[in-house]
Design an enzyme around this catalytic site. Sequence first.
Site, PDB file in Angstrom:
ATOM      1  N   ARG A  59     -27.887  44.435  41.116  1.00 41.83           N
ATOM      2  CA  ARG A  59     -27.956  42.474  40.604  1.00 41.83           C
ATOM      3  C   ARG A  59     -27.094  42.654  39.409  1.00 41.83           C
ATOM      4  NH1 ARG A  59     -33.654  40.537  39.911  1.00 41.83           N
ATOM      5  NH2 ARG A  59     -33.341  40.901  38.375  1.00 41.83           N
ATOM      6  N   TYR A 112     -12.511  20.457  33.484  1.00 35.40           N
ATOM      7  CA  TYR A 112     -12.109  20.891  34.908  1.00 35.40           C
ATOM      8  C   TYR A 112     -13.615  20.018  35.266  1.00 35.40           C
ATOM      9  CZ  TYR A 112     -13.714  23.951  39.471  1.00 35.40           C
ATOM     10  OH  TYR A 112     -14.052  23.535  40.747  1.00 35.40           O
ATOM     11  N   ASP A 184     -12.073  28.005  29.181  1.00 37.97           N
ATOM     12  CA  ASP A 184     -11.706  27.774  30.101  1.00 37.97           C
ATOM     13  C   ASP A 184     -10.164  28.437  30.265  1.00 37.97           C
ATOM     14  OD1 ASP A 184     -11.220  27.827  32.751  1.00 37.97           O
ATOM     15  OD2 ASP A 184     -12.264  26.539  33.154  1.00 37.97           O
TER      16      ASP A 184
HETATM   17  C1  LIG Z   1     -11.514  26.451  39.767  1.00 39.65           C
HETATM   18  C2  LIG Z   1     -11.596  26.115  38.584  1.00 39.65           C
HETATM   19  C3  LIG Z   1     -12.671  26.208  38.004  1.00 39.65           C
HETATM   20  C4  LIG Z   1     -13.968  26.604  38.710  1.00 39.65           C
HETATM   21  O1  LIG Z   1     -13.992  28.222  39.664  1.00 39.65           O
HETATM   22  P1  LIG Z   1     -14.575  28.344  41.068  1.00 39.65           P
HETATM   23  O2  LIG Z   1     -14.645  29.661  41.786  1.00 39.65           O
HETATM   24  O3  LIG Z   1     -13.925  27.093  41.923  1.00 39.65           O
HETATM   25  O4  LIG Z   1     -15.847  27.456  40.912  1.00 39.65           O
HETATM   26  C5  LIG Z   1     -13.351  26.778  36.477  1.00 39.65           C
HETATM   27  N1  LIG Z   1     -12.532  25.880  36.020  1.00 39.65           N
HETATM   28  C6  LIG Z   1     -11.381  25.608  36.160  1.00 39.65           C
HETATM   29  C7  LIG Z   1      -9.918  25.654  34.881  1.00 39.65           C
HETATM   30  C8  LIG Z   1     -10.772  25.678  36.947  1.00 39.65           C
HETATM   31  O5  LIG Z   1      -9.770  25.562  37.766  1.00 39.65           O
END
Ligand SMILES: *Cc1c(COP(=O)(O)O)cnc(C)c1O
Length: 393
Positions: A59, A112, A184
């Site tokens: 894990r 997001y 992000d």
């Molecule tokens: C797609 C996305 C996420 C989430 O990713 P997943 O793998 O789909 O959970 C987070 N931040 C941004 C900017 C995204 O485009």
Amino acid sequence: MAEQGKKDRTIATHAGSHPHDNQGVVNPPIYRASTVLFRSVQDLRERYKSKYDAITYGRDGTQTYRALAEAFTALEGCDKAVIVPSGLAAVTTALLGVLNPGDHLLMVDTAYEPTRGVCDGFLAKIGIETTYYDPMIGAGIATLMRPNTKVIYLESPGSLTFETQDVPAIVGVAKARGCLTMIDNTWATPLFFKPPRFGIDIGIYAATKYICGHSDIMMGIVTCRAELHHPLAKMAHGTLGHAAAPDECYQALRGLRTLHARLTQHQETALTLARWLGQRPEVEQVLHPALPGTPGHEFWKRDVDGSSGLFGVVLKPCAPDRVDAMLNGMRLFGMGFSWGGYESLMVPAGLTTSRSAKPWPAVGRTVRIHAGLEDPEDLIADLEDGLARLRGN
Ligand SMILES: *Cc1c(COP(=O)(O)O)cnc(C)c1O
């Protein structure tokens, strides 16, 4: 490590790979495990002392996870990476790993949308309050700080509307107040933007997108300085109870090897399409960080080393069924969420519920485009026919 001091392309090609530890096999093998055996009680105790670095249980990730983490940290320039089963899991791990009940969070309004869902849902339920801020606020973010503000969260460029944030101004305010920053960085990837260079504490990636790059893997990566690794890894592996699976880590590392080549082409094709669309009478505005007129373009030019394949198009106001007719008939642009794969995509962008600090002013419908690796001429022909359907021809 051999990659130290090397350029990004070299790092992306070799980091995390130790062929002669595996009889010359070029790619690190897939190690699947739940149970990991110890040689002795002493061995068990020693490995547990460096838990989350040593391999002790499936894990927490096996050697395949470590190989990907080694490569990604070398490329991004952080100390450590935590790898989880989706981008959203990376967002949640980062937020829950550092926030406590009673803390205040400053969240960018262009986050997001599921990230907003985490803030308005689970974080609110456990007593963490969120204030959304205008992505263009810059140093003005100081006016929103409270004594209990623990984290400023950035996403740059923002989802759907692609504003590039003034990262140094915001990080400056955060540092003066002893507040953590996280970003992000899915759109730019570590090739075009390196959070540690800007003093950002935590990087968040939906590796599902460009890192894996083939529309077949879900993965999230959280990067950080050494002292934040234990709380973040503990949140991911010891509380939420998940690590990215070995087969997925293998595929992500494979994706990383070609990231530069793919991203360079995504960048070029997206710019070609965006410039072409910008000249069209049906288009009100193109939202692309590398094009003048998109909010924050000056910050993109100053701080970001390239642009990827995802951008927005605001259409001139027209009957909604015309937009549907355009989208329904696309031959090469698939209609689907996610992005960052090798193929082109086009989806309608819903902007009415996903903004609260600053309502989105455009009256025309907005679509989001991902420029894939097809020939740009074929993509433009598809767009040309789509715009004809939009006009009702
Ligand atoms: C797609 C996305 C996420 C989430 O990713 P997943 O793998 O789909 O959970 C987070 N931040 C941004 C900017 C995204 O485009």
